[in-house]
Design an enzyme around this catalytic site. Structure first.
Site, PDB file in Angstrom:
ATOM      1  N   TYR A 177     -12.338 159.330  87.482  1.00  0.00           N
ATOM      2  CA  TYR A 177     -13.663 159.132  86.888  1.00  0.00           C
ATOM      3  C   TYR A 177     -13.598 158.086  85.778  1.00  0.00           C
ATOM      4  CZ  TYR A 177     -17.996 160.254  84.406  1.00  0.00           C
ATOM      5  OH  TYR A 177     -19.220 160.184  83.787  1.00  0.00           O
ATOM      6  N   SER A 188     -20.056 156.133  80.207  1.00  0.00           N
ATOM      7  CA  SER A 188     -19.654 157.438  79.698  1.00  0.00           C
ATOM      8  C   SER A 188     -18.799 157.246  78.455  1.00  0.00           C
ATOM      9  CB  SER A 188     -18.836 158.171  80.762  1.00  0.00           C
ATOM     10  OG  SER A 188     -18.170 159.302  80.245  1.00  0.00           O
TER      11      SER A 188
END
Length: 276
Positions: free
Chosen positions: A146, A133
């Site tokens: 996350y 990401s």
């Protein structure tokens, strides 16, 4: 003879887009997901095989790999795409939820790599692509858990790239930006409910408002599929493949400025006062 790619988390989002992209390029595709019976692929090529795979279950991973090899004879590229998102204030995030995120986003990736490496080593080579990401390049507020799960995979993959090079195996990273209608939002589900306490409400509202008016377009599923294809077919030594203009902006800021300049820019960006 067509090459074969196996992709985890292929029922929707980036995984499905990548599976369809590789089919269009003439590859054999092993699209894996927890419930393949619910998939909506419309393939008439005979080069697509849907397989059950639970990334949190090592036996399920091994079984899917064995079935894939039985179907097409080899697995040339393995893509760890399955993942789940979480937005929360860290102090309100239960330990059980942190562990859930890491079980899928980090430990699942580790288990899949551990299962596919000996297969590729015996084959004499292959490519492992771990999808992380933009949050694995530059941390952002309200997604501490996350980010941590993706940063773990970033370091893991870089180490693995050196370790596997003598065996002709490439380990690479594809780093998508934020796609509000795809993986992060869709896979976050109800686990985000109630994880932003009242004391954080004003900050969170200001932050999410800024994210809704980002200075660049967000990445698309097609851009992620293209980045995965580039990582799968590149003969060079590139490790990271940022996908989408938002990720490329963060990557450029991270890698072309000093740490002090980078953190000061990000601090101002996330300030509720709009950069004061």
């Amino acid at each position: 003879m067509p090459k074969t790619i196996m992709i985890t988390g292929s029922s929707t989002g980036y995984g499905k887009a990548a599976a369809e992209f590789f089919l269009d390029k003439g590859w054999n595709v092993l699209a894996t997901m927890r419930r393949p019976e619910s998939a909506t692929f419309k393939d008439t090529t005979g080069r697509l095989k849907l397989l059950p795979l639970d990334i949190t279950d090592a036996a399920s991973i091994r079984a899917a790999i064995a079935s894939g090899i039985e179907a097409f004879g080899a697995i040339d590229v393995f893509v760890n795409n399955a993942g789940i998102g979480l937005a929360s204030a860290f102090e309100a995030t239960p330990d059980s939820m942190t562990r859930e995120i890491f079980e899928t986003n980090s430990f699942g990736v580790f288990a899949a790599c551990q299962a596919i490496i000996p297969v590729m080593r015996r084959q004499g080579g292959g490519v492992i692509i771990n999808v992380t990401s933009s949050a694995g390049i530059g941390a952002m507020p309200m997604v501490a858990v996350y980010c941590a799960s993706k940063w773990a995979v970033e370091g893991f993959t870089e180490s693995l790239a050196y370790e596997l090079e003598p065996f002709g195996i490439k380990a690479r990273l594809v780093e998508p930006g934020y796609a509000p209608t795809t993986s992060f939002t869709a896979n976050s589900g109800d686990r985000m409910n109630g994880l932003i306490p009242e004391d954080y409400a004003a900050y969170a509202q200001a932050y999410f408002g800024k994210m809704a008016n980002y200075p660049t377009p967000y990445c698309t599923e097609k851009e992620v599929a293209e980045a995965i294809f580039a990582a799968a077919t590149d003969d060079g030594g590139q490790l990271r493949y940022p996908a989408g203009p938002d990720t490329k902006m963060v990557a450029a800021l991270r890698w072309t400025t000093s740490d002090a300049q980078y953190t000061e820019t990000m601090r101002k960006t996330f300030s509720p006062q709009g950069g004061e």
